[in-house]
Motif scaffolding. Sequence first.
Motif, PDB file in Angstrom:
ATOM      1  N   THR A   8       0.802  -1.224   0.000  1.00  0.00           N
ATOM      2  CA  THR A   8       0.000   0.000   0.000  1.00  0.00           C
ATOM      3  C   THR A   8       0.832   1.270   0.000  1.00  0.00           C
ATOM      4  O   THR A   8       0.436   2.272  -0.596  1.00  0.00           O
ATOM      5  CB  THR A   8      -0.959   0.030   1.202  1.00  0.00           C
ATOM      6  N   LEU A   9       1.991   1.235   0.677  1.00  0.00           N
ATOM      7  CA  LEU A   9       2.807   2.442   0.797  1.00  0.00           C
ATOM      8  C   LEU A   9       4.225   2.277   0.261  1.00  0.00           C
ATOM      9  O   LEU A   9       5.001   3.220   0.268  1.00  0.00           O
ATOM     10  CB  LEU A   9       2.886   2.893   2.264  1.00  0.00           C
ATOM     11  N   GLY A  10       4.562   1.070  -0.161  1.00  0.00           N
ATOM     12  CA  GLY A  10       5.906   0.842  -0.676  1.00  0.00           C
ATOM     13  C   GLY A  10       6.968   0.793   0.409  1.00  0.00           C
ATOM     14  O   GLY A  10       8.140   1.023   0.146  1.00  0.00           O
ATOM     15  N   ILE A  11       6.552   0.477   1.636  1.00  0.00           N
ATOM     16  CA  ILE A  11       7.504   0.381   2.746  1.00  0.00           C
ATOM     17  C   ILE A  11       8.408  -0.825   2.517  1.00  0.00           C
ATOM     18  O   ILE A  11       7.968  -1.880   2.061  1.00  0.00           O
ATOM     19  CB  ILE A  11       6.741   0.244   4.087  1.00  0.00           C
ATOM     20  N   ASP A  12       9.671  -0.678   2.847  1.00  0.00           N
ATOM     21  CA  ASP A  12      10.656  -1.746   2.676  1.00  0.00           C
ATOM     22  C   ASP A  12      10.303  -2.942   3.566  1.00  0.00           C
ATOM     23  O   ASP A  12       9.853  -2.771   4.702  1.00  0.00           O
ATOM     24  CB  ASP A  12      12.047  -1.205   3.036  1.00  0.00           C
ATOM     25  N   LYS A  13      10.528  -4.139   3.057  1.00  0.00           N
ATOM     26  CA  LYS A  13      10.214  -5.355   3.814  1.00  0.00           C
ATOM     27  C   LYS A  13      11.002  -5.447   5.113  1.00  0.00           C
ATOM     28  O   LYS A  13      10.501  -5.981   6.106  1.00  0.00           O
ATOM     29  CB  LYS A  13      10.474  -6.597   2.957  1.00  0.00           C
ATOM     30  N   THR A  14      12.214  -4.920   5.120  1.00  0.00           N
ATOM     31  CA  THR A  14      12.995  -4.952   6.358  1.00  0.00           C
ATOM     32  C   THR A  14      12.388  -4.036   7.418  1.00  0.00           C
ATOM     33  O   THR A  14      12.455  -4.334   8.613  1.00  0.00           O
ATOM     34  CB  THR A  14      14.468  -4.571   6.112  1.00  0.00           C
ATOM     35  N   ASP A  15      11.764  -2.943   6.982  1.00  0.00           N
ATOM     36  CA  ASP A  15      11.077  -2.061   7.933  1.00  0.00           C
ATOM     37  C   ASP A  15       9.865  -2.767   8.533  1.00  0.00           C
ATOM     38  O   ASP A  15       9.569  -2.615   9.720  1.00  0.00           O
ATOM     39  CB  ASP A  15      10.649  -0.757   7.263  1.00  0.00           C
ATOM     40  N   VAL A  16       9.182  -3.556   7.725  1.00  0.00           N
ATOM     41  CA  VAL A  16       8.045  -4.325   8.222  1.00  0.00           C
ATOM     42  C   VAL A  16       8.513  -5.286   9.313  1.00  0.00           C
ATOM     43  O   VAL A  16       7.830  -5.463  10.332  1.00  0.00           O
ATOM     44  CB  VAL A  16       7.342  -5.077   7.074  1.00  0.00           C
ATOM     45  N   GLN A  17       9.668  -5.882   9.122  1.00  0.00           N
ATOM     46  CA  GLN A  17      10.202  -6.787  10.134  1.00  0.00           C
ATOM     47  C   GLN A  17      10.463  -6.055  11.451  1.00  0.00           C
ATOM     48  O   GLN A  17      10.264  -6.616  12.532  1.00  0.00           O
ATOM     49  CB  GLN A  17      11.480  -7.468   9.630  1.00  0.00           C
ATOM     50  N   VAL A  18      10.904  -4.815  11.360  1.00  0.00           N
ATOM     51  CA  VAL A  18      11.127  -4.006  12.567  1.00  0.00           C
ATOM     52  C   VAL A  18       9.794  -3.769  13.277  1.00  0.00           C
ATOM     53  O   VAL A  18       9.698  -3.914  14.500  1.00  0.00           O
ATOM     54  CB  VAL A  18      11.818  -2.668  12.229  1.00  0.00           C
ATOM     55  N   PHE A  19       8.758  -3.412  12.528  1.00  0.00           N
ATOM     56  CA  PHE A  19       7.437  -3.208  13.125  1.00  0.00           C
ATOM     57  C   PHE A  19       6.934  -4.489  13.794  1.00  0.00           C
ATOM     58  O   PHE A  19       6.377  -4.446  14.894  1.00  0.00           O
ATOM     59  CB  PHE A  19       6.424  -2.742  12.074  1.00  0.00           C
ATOM     60  N   LEU A  20       7.135  -5.623  13.127  1.00  0.00           N
ATOM     61  CA  LEU A  20       6.703  -6.900  13.692  1.00  0.00           C
ATOM     62  C   LEU A  20       7.452  -7.232  14.980  1.00  0.00           C
ATOM     63  O   LEU A  20       6.850  -7.689  15.963  1.00  0.00           O
ATOM     64  CB  LEU A  20       6.885  -8.024  12.666  1.00  0.00           C
ATOM     65  N   LYS A  21       8.755  -7.000  14.983  1.00  0.00           N
ATOM     66  CA  LYS A  21       9.550  -7.269  16.190  1.00  0.00           C
ATOM     67  C   LYS A  21       9.125  -6.356  17.331  1.00  0.00           C
ATOM     68  O   LYS A  21       8.970  -6.803  18.472  1.00  0.00           O
ATOM     69  CB  LYS A  21      11.037  -7.114  15.903  1.00  0.00           C
ATOM     70  N   ALA A  22       8.910  -5.081  17.035  1.00  0.00           N
ATOM     71  CA  ALA A  22       8.479  -4.138  18.065  1.00  0.00           C
ATOM     72  C   ALA A  22       7.104  -4.523  18.618  1.00  0.00           C
ATOM     73  O   ALA A  22       6.866  -4.444  19.830  1.00  0.00           O
ATOM     74  CB  ALA A  22       8.458  -2.721  17.507  1.00  0.00           C
ATOM     75  N   HIS A  23       6.221  -4.962  17.736  1.00  0.00           N
ATOM     76  CA  HIS A  23       4.891  -5.389  18.175  1.00  0.00           C
ATOM     77  C   HIS A  23       5.003  -6.615  19.083  1.00  0.00           C
ATOM     78  O   HIS A  23       4.315  -6.702  20.120  1.00  0.00           O
ATOM     79  CB  HIS A  23       4.026  -5.694  16.953  1.00  0.00           C
ATOM     80  N   ASP A  44      15.821   1.705  15.401  1.00  0.00           N
ATOM     81  CA  ASP A  44      15.268   1.214  14.131  1.00  0.00           C
ATOM     82  C   ASP A  44      13.791   1.564  14.001  1.00  0.00           C
ATOM     83  O   ASP A  44      13.326   1.947  12.928  1.00  0.00           O
ATOM     84  CB  ASP A  44      15.449  -0.297  14.001  1.00  0.00           C
ATOM     85  N   LEU A  45      13.057   1.451  15.101  1.00  0.00           N
ATOM     86  CA  LEU A  45      11.630   1.752  15.085  1.00  0.00           C
ATOM     87  C   LEU A  45      11.379   3.237  14.797  1.00  0.00           C
ATOM     88  O   LEU A  45      10.489   3.573  14.012  1.00  0.00           O
ATOM     89  CB  LEU A  45      10.996   1.349  16.416  1.00  0.00           C
ATOM     90  N   ILE A  46      12.175   4.098  15.371  1.00  0.00           N
ATOM     91  CA  ILE A  46      12.044   5.532  15.100  1.00  0.00           C
ATOM     92  C   ILE A  46      12.324   5.814  13.626  1.00  0.00           C
ATOM     93  O   ILE A  46      11.581   6.540  12.961  1.00  0.00           O
ATOM     94  CB  ILE A  46      12.969   6.351  16.024  1.00  0.00           C
ATOM     95  N   ARG A  47      13.375   5.201  13.079  1.00  0.00           N
ATOM     96  CA  ARG A  47      13.714   5.379  11.663  1.00  0.00           C
ATOM     97  C   ARG A  47      12.578   4.887  10.765  1.00  0.00           C
ATOM     98  O   ARG A  47      12.166   5.575   9.823  1.00  0.00           O
ATOM     99  CB  ARG A  47      15.009   4.628  11.340  1.00  0.00           C
ATOM    100  N   CYS A  48      12.041   3.726  11.076  1.00  0.00           N
ATOM    101  CA  CYS A  48      10.964   3.155  10.267  1.00  0.00           C
ATOM    102  C   CYS A  48       9.686   3.989  10.360  1.00  0.00           C
ATOM    103  O   CYS A  48       8.967   4.147   9.373  1.00  0.00           O
ATOM    104  CB  CYS A  48      10.683   1.721  10.704  1.00  0.00           C
ATOM    105  N   ASN A  49       9.406   4.518  11.527  1.00  0.00           N
ATOM    106  CA  ASN A  49       8.227   5.372  11.676  1.00  0.00           C
ATOM    107  C   ASN A  49       8.360   6.655  10.882  1.00  0.00           C
ATOM    108  O   ASN A  49       7.375   7.148  10.318  1.00  0.00           O
ATOM    109  CB  ASN A  49       7.964   5.677  13.150  1.00  0.00           C
ATOM    110  N   LYS A  50       9.564   7.197  10.808  1.00  0.00           N
ATOM    111  CA  LYS A  50       9.784   8.392   9.991  1.00  0.00           C
ATOM    112  C   LYS A  50       9.559   8.069   8.515  1.00  0.00           C
ATOM    113  O   LYS A  50       8.970   8.863   7.784  1.00  0.00           O
ATOM    114  CB  LYS A  50      11.178   8.956  10.227  1.00  0.00           C
ATOM    115  N   ALA A  51      10.028   6.911   8.074  1.00  0.00           N
ATOM    116  CA  ALA A  51       9.807   6.497   6.682  1.00  0.00           C
ATOM    117  C   ALA A  51       8.318   6.301   6.417  1.00  0.00           C
ATOM    118  O   ALA A  51       7.803   6.699   5.365  1.00  0.00           O
ATOM    119  CB  ALA A  51      10.573   5.208   6.386  1.00  0.00           C
ATOM    120  N   LEU A  52       7.614   5.714   7.379  1.00  0.00           N
ATOM    121  CA  LEU A  52       6.172   5.516   7.246  1.00  0.00           C
ATOM    122  C   LEU A  52       5.450   6.866   7.181  1.00  0.00           C
ATOM    123  O   LEU A  52       4.576   7.067   6.334  1.00  0.00           O
ATOM    124  CB  LEU A  52       5.651   4.695   8.424  1.00  0.00           C
TER     125      LEU A  52
END
Length: 64
Positions: A8-23, A44-52
């Motif tokens: 939906t947003l083109g987020i990198d798959k590695t960023d998704v893994q960070v979200f999953l680990k944080a969850h 990593d979560l802060i970086r991924c949230n900025k990208a999101l």
Amino acid sequence: MFQTLVHTLGIDKTDVQVFLKAHNERNLAEYEGRMEIDETLLSDLIRCNKALQTAVTKLTPPED
């Protein structure tokens, strides 16, 4: 749900893994009382949230 961000947003798959680990870590804290802070995961979560956030701000609002 996090996996849909790739499509939906083109987020990198590695960023998704960070979200999953944080969850998962949040669940461990909530249900098992685990409270260790992983500084790398937090960074990593802060970086991924900025990208999101950047990806979301580029979306075109739906027309009425």
